[in-house]
Design a protein around this motif. Structure first.
Motif, PDB file in Angstrom:
ATOM      1  N   GLY A   1       0.813  -1.210   0.000  1.00 60.24           N
ATOM      2  CA  GLY A   1       0.000   0.000   0.000  1.00 60.24           C
ATOM      3  C   GLY A   1       0.845   1.257   0.000  1.00 60.24           C
ATOM      4  N   LEU A   2       1.914   1.275   0.793  1.00 56.80           N
ATOM      5  CA  LEU A   2       2.783   2.452   0.837  1.00 56.80           C
ATOM      6  C   LEU A   2       3.532   2.628  -0.481  1.00 56.80           C
ATOM      7  N   THR A   3       3.924   1.521  -1.130  1.00 55.17           N
ATOM      8  CA  THR A   3       4.557   1.622  -2.437  1.00 55.17           C
ATOM      9  C   THR A   3       3.593   2.202  -3.465  1.00 55.17           C
ATOM     10  N   CYS A   4       2.335   1.750  -3.432  1.00 54.72           N
ATOM     11  CA  CYS A   4       1.321   2.334  -4.324  1.00 54.72           C
ATOM     12  C   CYS A   4       1.259   3.848  -4.128  1.00 54.72           C
ATOM     13  N   SER A   5       1.226   4.285  -2.879  1.00 57.23           N
ATOM     14  CA  SER A   5       1.135   5.712  -2.583  1.00 57.23           C
ATOM     15  C   SER A   5       2.333   6.475  -3.126  1.00 57.23           C
ATOM     16  N   ILE A   6       3.536   5.972  -2.897  1.00 59.24           N
ATOM     17  CA  ILE A   6       4.756   6.652  -3.350  1.00 59.24           C
ATOM     18  C   ILE A   6       4.771   6.765  -4.868  1.00 59.24           C
ATOM     19  N   LEU A   7       4.439   5.678  -5.555  1.00 60.66           N
ATOM     20  CA  LEU A   7       4.455   5.689  -7.013  1.00 60.66           C
ATOM     21  C   LEU A   7       3.401   6.635  -7.578  1.00 60.66           C
ATOM     22  N   LEU A   8       2.207   6.618  -6.999  1.00 57.31           N
ATOM     23  CA  LEU A   8       1.146   7.506  -7.483  1.00 57.31           C
ATOM     24  C   LEU A   8       1.510   8.968  -7.244  1.00 57.31           C
ATOM     25  N   SER A   9       2.029   9.273  -6.062  1.00 58.23           N
ATOM     26  CA  SER A   9       2.417  10.658  -5.780  1.00 58.23           C
ATOM     27  C   SER A   9       3.499  11.124  -6.742  1.00 58.23           C
ATOM     28  N   ARG A  10       4.437  10.252  -7.054  1.00 58.43           N
ATOM     29  CA  ARG A  10       5.516  10.609  -7.982  1.00 58.43           C
ATOM     30  C   ARG A  10       4.951  10.941  -9.358  1.00 58.43           C
ATOM     31  N   LEU A  11       3.814  10.333  -9.700  1.00 56.11           N
ATOM     32  CA  LEU A  11       3.175  10.573 -10.991  1.00 56.11           C
ATOM     33  C   LEU A  11       2.116  11.674 -10.918  1.00 56.11           C
ATOM     34  N   GLY A  12       2.051  12.372  -9.788  1.00 53.44           N
ATOM     35  CA  GLY A  12       1.144  13.504  -9.659  1.00 53.44           C
ATOM     36  C   GLY A  12      -0.289  13.148  -9.323  1.00 53.44           C
ATOM     37  N   VAL A  13      -0.512  11.941  -8.811  1.00 57.97           N
ATOM     38  CA  VAL A  13      -1.870  11.493  -8.480  1.00 57.97           C
ATOM     39  C   VAL A  13      -2.121  11.680  -6.989  1.00 57.97           C
ATOM     40  N   ASP A  14      -3.152  12.426  -6.656  1.00 58.45           N
ATOM     41  CA  ASP A  14      -3.522  12.612  -5.254  1.00 58.45           C
ATOM     42  C   ASP A  14      -4.026  11.291  -4.685  1.00 58.45           C
ATOM     43  N   ASN A  15      -3.531  10.923  -3.496  1.00 53.22           N
ATOM     44  CA  ASN A  15      -3.947   9.655  -2.906  1.00 53.22           C
ATOM     45  C   ASN A  15      -3.967   9.766  -1.401  1.00 53.22           C
ATOM     46  N   ARG A  16      -4.702   8.856  -0.800  1.00 54.10           N
ATOM     47  CA  ARG A  16      -4.847   8.810   0.652  1.00 54.10           C
ATOM     48  C   ARG A  16      -4.767   7.357   1.082  1.00 54.10           C
TER      49      ARG A  16
END
Length: 357
Positions: free
Chosen positions: A14-29
């Motif tokens: 889950g934390l890897t998903c968050s890091i990758l999405l944030s790096r691609l400019g996707v807001d996530n929680r």
């Protein structure tokens, strides 16, 4: 409360998903029902491919290596009468040929990083990228809401709702998201029941001349094995047992202390930190979900620990899905792209499950 992607579960996947999405400019929680990160070791083999993914995500490799076991401690897998007794056999992991092959195959070779040491690095990175990561918040159910999902959650502030375009179920083997989707698992659901005895001890004086990542205790009456998460501090003794004949309650601290002492074969100090049990399975979800809800990591597959493929497969799931979500949310691709996630990752999980089994 709104976000583009709601991630259920704050484990490594889950934390890897968050890091990758944030790096691609996707807001996530990220929400996690537990009150904090894992305090005890679980998964520990971080494959070369996972280290490459972390590097691609911008995670400092030096911080990962700093909490990894010394490479020399991964020298072998051993079969022993006791840790202090005679060695019966071994698989040598660090031959010169293997080391050269590993170092020339990738600039990011594998590492032995116990999960309770990996997770704080991933959490810090996720928050540094701007994601909200909340503990003590339990995902309960969901319903369609326009082109997205309204998730019902419960936490310290009482019940609430989170609106998101997508939901990622990274909530482990007992995934509530998977149950909500009513997706069955295929494969054996009980291979073996294992008792875990988490031990704090420095057994370097005993093992310095023959370090290993695994020590199989070959006792016909009470077999088991030690996972050496850190020879200087942390071991887990695992003992298979028949739940039809014994329950976990039969393994009190005194009993477990006797088992560890017998497998150790020496009068050395150690502290028992925790005793728990788990069921070994080899299962893969029949489906990985459809937009807007997907299963990732152990929610989609659970393997025997042989080979250390579980967490690594989950991290690769995250890597496959994150860029596709970013492409759809950024208008660069349509939602049919997301169907390739299951097509590309489920066969990998089936192969890895079979290999582990």
């Amino acid at each position: 409360m709104e976000t583009e992607v709601l991630i259920v579960g704050a484990g490594p996947v889950g934390l890897t998903c968050s890091i990758l999405l944030s790096r691609l400019g996707v807001d996530n929680r990220v929400i996690e029902r537990r009150e904090g990160l894992h305090a005890l070791p679980q998964a520990h083999v971080v494959s070369s491919r996972t280290m490459e993914i972390f590097r691609a995500a911008g995670i400092d490799e030096g911080s990962l290596r700093a909490v990894a076991s010394p490479p020399g401690d991964l020298a072998s897998i051993q079969w022993v009468h006791t840790l202090a007794g005679p060695e019966l056999g071994r698989i040598q992991m660090s031959t010169p040929e293997r080391v050269i092959k590993m170092l020339t195959t990738s600039p990011s070779p594998m590492a032995n990083i116990s999960q309770h040491r990996l997770e704080p690095i991933l959490l810090e990175e996720a928050r540094k990228r701007g994601a909200s990561v909340e503990f003590g918040v339990e995902w309960q159910s969901m319903e369609s809401e326009g082109d997205g999902v309204a998730s019902q959650v419960g936490g310290p502030g009482g019940p609430g709702s989170v609106s998101s375009r997508f939901v990622l179920g990274c909530d482990g083997a007992a995934s509530r998201v998977r149950r909500e989707l009513d997706i069955p698992m295929t494969g054996p659901d009980r291979i073996e029941t294992i008792l875990n005895v988490h031990v704090a001890a420095n057994w370097r004086p005993l093992l310095a001349e023959r370090p290993a990542i695994l020590y199989w205790h070959m006792d016909p009456e009470e077999p088991g094995f030690f996972v050496a998460h850190d020879i200087d501090s942390t071991f887990v003794y695992m003992h298979p047992y028949d739940p039809a004949a014994r329950s976990q309650d039969d393994f009190d601290e005194a009993t477990c202390r006797g088992m560890v002492r017998r497998a150790l074969g020496a009068d050395l100090p150690f502290e028992i930190l925790a005793i728990d049990s788990w069921v070994m399975t080899a299962q893969v979800a029949e489906h990985y979900g459809d937009a807007p809800v997907f299963l990732v990591g152990d929610a989609a597959h659970r393997f025997p620990p042989s080979g250390g493929l579980g967490m690594n497969t989950g991290v690769a799931d995250a890597y496959n899905l994150a860029w596709k979500l970013a492409a759809v949310l950024g208008g660069r691709a349509g939602t049919p792209l997301l169907s390739t996630y299951e097509a590309e990752r489920r066969d990998v999980a089936i192969s890895n499950s079979d290999t582990s089994f």
